[in-house]
Design a protein around this motif. Structure first.
Motif, PDB file in Angstrom:
ATOM      1  N   VAL A   1       0.860  -1.189   0.000  1.00 47.81           N
ATOM      2  CA  VAL A   1       0.000   0.000   0.000  1.00 47.81           C
ATOM      3  C   VAL A   1       0.893   1.234   0.000  1.00 47.81           C
ATOM      4  CG1 VAL A   1      -1.820   1.290   1.158  1.00 47.81           C
ATOM      5  CG2 VAL A   1      -1.740  -1.182   1.404  1.00 47.81           C
ATOM      6  N   ALA A   2       0.794   2.014  -1.070  1.00 47.31           N
ATOM      7  CA  ALA A   2       1.588   3.251  -1.145  1.00 47.31           C
ATOM      8  C   ALA A   2       0.653   4.438  -1.306  1.00 47.31           C
ATOM      9  CB  ALA A   2       2.545   3.189  -2.324  1.00 47.31           C
ATOM     10  N   ILE A   3       0.808   5.403  -0.408  1.00 40.02           N
ATOM     11  CA  ILE A   3      -0.018   6.615  -0.484  1.00 40.02           C
ATOM     12  C   ILE A   3       0.779   7.716  -1.174  1.00 40.02           C
ATOM     13  CG2 ILE A   3      -1.195   8.400   0.859  1.00 40.02           C
ATOM     14  CD1 ILE A   3      -1.840   6.402   2.943  1.00 40.02           C
ATOM     15  N   ILE A   4       0.137   8.333  -2.160  1.00 43.98           N
ATOM     16  CA  ILE A   4       0.774   9.455  -2.857  1.00 43.98           C
ATOM     17  C   ILE A   4       0.227  10.741  -2.280  1.00 43.98           C
ATOM     18  CG2 ILE A   4       1.026  10.601  -5.076  1.00 43.98           C
ATOM     19  CD1 ILE A   4       0.412   7.965  -6.418  1.00 43.98           C
ATOM     20  N   MET A   5       1.119  11.631  -1.878  1.00 49.96           N
ATOM     21  CA  MET A   5       0.674  12.935  -1.378  1.00 49.96           C
ATOM     22  C   MET A   5       1.486  14.012  -2.094  1.00 49.96           C
ATOM     23  SD  MET A   5      -1.706  13.897   0.420  1.00 49.96           S
ATOM     24  CE  MET A   5      -2.569  14.226   1.903  1.00 49.96           C
ATOM     25  N   VAL A   6       1.218  14.142  -3.402  1.00 49.05           N
ATOM     26  CA  VAL A   6       1.931  15.157  -4.187  1.00 49.05           C
ATOM     27  C   VAL A   6       0.903  16.055  -4.873  1.00 49.05           C
ATOM     28  CG1 VAL A   6       3.909  13.629  -4.571  1.00 49.05           C
ATOM     29  CG2 VAL A   6       2.114  13.736  -6.297  1.00 49.05           C
ATOM     30  N   LYS A   7       1.381  17.054  -5.582  1.00 53.33           N
ATOM     31  CA  LYS A   7       0.486  18.011  -6.257  1.00 53.33           C
ATOM     32  C   LYS A   7      -0.450  17.297  -7.224  1.00 53.33           C
ATOM     33  CE  LYS A   7       2.427  22.629  -6.474  1.00 53.33           C
ATOM     34  NZ  LYS A   7       3.877  22.675  -6.311  1.00 53.33           N
TER      35      LYS A   7
ATOM     36  N   VAL B   1       4.009  10.146 -10.620  1.00 49.21           N
ATOM     37  CA  VAL B   1       4.309   9.241  -9.501  1.00 49.21           C
ATOM     38  C   VAL B   1       3.541   7.929  -9.653  1.00 49.21           C
ATOM     39  CG1 VAL B   1       4.231   8.962  -6.988  1.00 49.21           C
ATOM     40  CG2 VAL B   1       4.843  11.165  -7.967  1.00 49.21           C
ATOM     41  N   ILE B   2       2.289   8.027 -10.107  1.00 46.77           N
ATOM     42  CA  ILE B   2       1.498   6.802 -10.312  1.00 46.77           C
ATOM     43  C   ILE B   2       2.207   5.893 -11.315  1.00 46.77           C
ATOM     44  CG2 ILE B   2      -0.649   5.868 -11.279  1.00 46.77           C
ATOM     45  CD1 ILE B   2      -2.073   8.362 -10.151  1.00 46.77           C
TER      46      ILE B   2
END
Ligand code: 6PG
Length: 486
Positions: A78-84, A92-93
């Motif tokens: 599980v990877a959470i992306i917290m970018v613009k 990033v995806i």
């Protein structure tokens, strides 16, 4: 060169990439709740800073490269992306997806447009990956101490992800402010509407402030006292609470009330506009949210305001306020009524979105997960949950017995406030538009009949009759006979 050793493989419960404040706070929240958290940022400096400043929060596994980050995650990952939002998120995806395996989960916890989330979910599904667009509300503070979380995506992904998100979310009466919202973009859709409601709430609060300032001549501190008092009653909410605090704050540079030294131009990152654009597409009248969004645009329309200020006469009446306490009480009631309408409209939009995109959204549960953590958290959200528990298919939130009773108590005050503002020349777009909506939605007959007639006249757009089935048209340019259409 990173100042940390490479992390072991298959160790972290969850990972966060994007170590700006929201991402790092979310990561710290997971760590403080006992989860092993993998960390990553495009530039390693930010990851190092989190490690330097906050490693005492729990077990962190930092990585310099994305491949090490992915390798450090336990499967299914599980990877959470917290970018613009936008292109940075897509980049990033793509990188994550190229490193992940079937069954892994990518979570976008930023404010993405739900249509983008639907597209990304479909793309990743083809690769066997789960993509979860999740609303996260509560700002920096919420991300660290307990936000309200609105995850979309598959039920299967929620089985893995849900317990972790629920644990780190805000809790009210022992219940987590997080639930599975619905498939693909449902979570981001609900977060978008949350933000739209946030816009309406903020604007109508500002309108009440403006009237107290201009009509009653009260200073910021005195108005802050009124909001602090209101926060003890039905209006109790985070936004009323911070309004009181802001109004009581003195600017350190000038010694003046802080609000008085701020330029009166409200910015926006776009979620309010998305809410309105989507509502227009769905045909849902979210007038309070729309007016609040436009009010920000008006505030920023500098050339127009300069031009208007110079030449537009007010021709306003100077109405005497005989009873100040009554005026303030009216404002409080008008605020509550306008707020109820904005929420009702917002829930209509969620219901319409659910219908359009095939999401099974529990509206009562949405109000429940907004009771804590998020920006629009408020005492009265319980009442919304109860209303949908009484009738899950309620066509109009305002028609629930609790809301009809509450709004009835506010109507005379609400009308007085709008009439006073109109006569005095003070702009109150949300007070006024929500009242107009209220009067429209309770009207037996609307002037839309005339609009239909006009449309038929110039465009042969046809109309329906009150006394017969079918579709009709008048031959306006001929003998004006009525013809029945197929
Ligand atoms: C939240 C906020 C958050 C952010 C908004 C502000 O729920 O935590 O809504 O998402 O503060 O993006 O939006 P504007 O910049 O458009 O006011």
């Amino acid at each position: 060169m990173a100042s940390f050793a490479p992390s072991p493989a298959d160790v972290a419960d969850i990972g966060v990439t994007g170590m700006a404040v929201m991402g790092s706070n979310l990561a710290r929240n997971f760590a403080r709740n006992g989860f092993k958290v993998a960390l990553h940022n495009r530039s390693v400096g930010k990851t190092e800073k989190v490690m330097d400043d906050h490693s005492a929060d729990g077990e962190f596994y930092p990585s310099e490269s994305m491949s090490d980050f992915v390798a450090s995650l336990q499967k299914p990952r599980v990877a959470i992306i917290m970018v613009k939002a936008g292109k940075p998120t897509d980049a990033v995806i793509d990188e994550l997806a190229s490193l992940m395996e079937e069954g892994d989960i990518i979570v976008d916890a930023g404010n993405a447009l739900f249509g983008d989330t639907r597209r990304r979910e479909a793309d990743l599904r083809e690769k066997g990956l789960h993509f979860v667009g999740s609303g996260v509300s509560g700002g920096e503070e919420g991300a660290l101490n307990g936000p309200s979380i609105m995850p979309g995506g598959t039920k299967q992904s929620y089985e893995r992800l849900g317990p972790m998100l629920e644990k780190i979310s805000a809790h009210v009466d022992g219940e987590p402010c997080c639930t599975h919202v619905g498939a693909d973009g449902a979570g981001h859709f609900v977060k978008m509407v949350h933000n739209g409601i946030e816009y309406a709430d903020m604007q109508v609060i500002s309108e009440a402030y403006d009237l107290m300032s201009k009509a009653l001549g009260k200073n910021a501190g005195e108005i802050g006292d009124v909001f602090a008092e209101w926060n003890k009653g039905d209006l109790e909410s985070f936004l009323i609470e911070i309004t009181a605090e802001v109004l009581h704050h003195t600017d350190v540079t000038s010694g003046k009330p802080f609000v008085d030294v701020i330029l009166d131009r409200a910015a926006q990152k776009g979620t309010g506009a998305w809410t309105v654009q989507t509502a227009l597409d769905l045909g849902v009248p979210v007038t309070g949210i729309a007016e609040a969004t436009f009010a920000r645009s008006v505030s920023g329309s500098t050339p127009q305001r300069e031009a208007g200020l110079k030449v537009l006469p007010a021709e306003a009446q100077t109405l005497e306020i005989a009873d100040e306490a009554q005026f303030i009480d009216d404002l409080q009631k008008a605020l509550y009524a306008a707020k109820l309408v904005s929420y009702s409209q917002g829930f209509d939009e969620i219901a319409a979105g659910a219908e359009e995109f095939g999401w099974d959204i529990d509206l009562g549960a949405m109000a429940r997960i907004w009771r804590g953590g998020c920006i629009i958290r408020a005492r009265f959200l319980n009442r919304i949950t109860e209303a949908y528990e009484r009738d899950a298919k309620l066509p109009l939130l305002l028609s629930d017995e609790y809301f009809t009773t509450e709004i009835a108590k506010c109507i005379p005050a609400w009308r007085r406030v709008v009439a006073f503002a109109a006569a005095s020349g003070y702009p109150v777009p949300v007070f006024a538009s929500t009242l107009s909506y209220y009067d429209a939605v309770r009207s037996e007959r609307l002037p839309a009949a005339l609009v239909q007639a006009q449309r038929d006249y110039f465009g042969a757009h046809t109309y329906q009759r009150v006394d017969a089935e079918g579709t009709f048209h008048v031959e306006w340019s001929e003998d004006r006979r009525e013809t029945k259409q197929d």
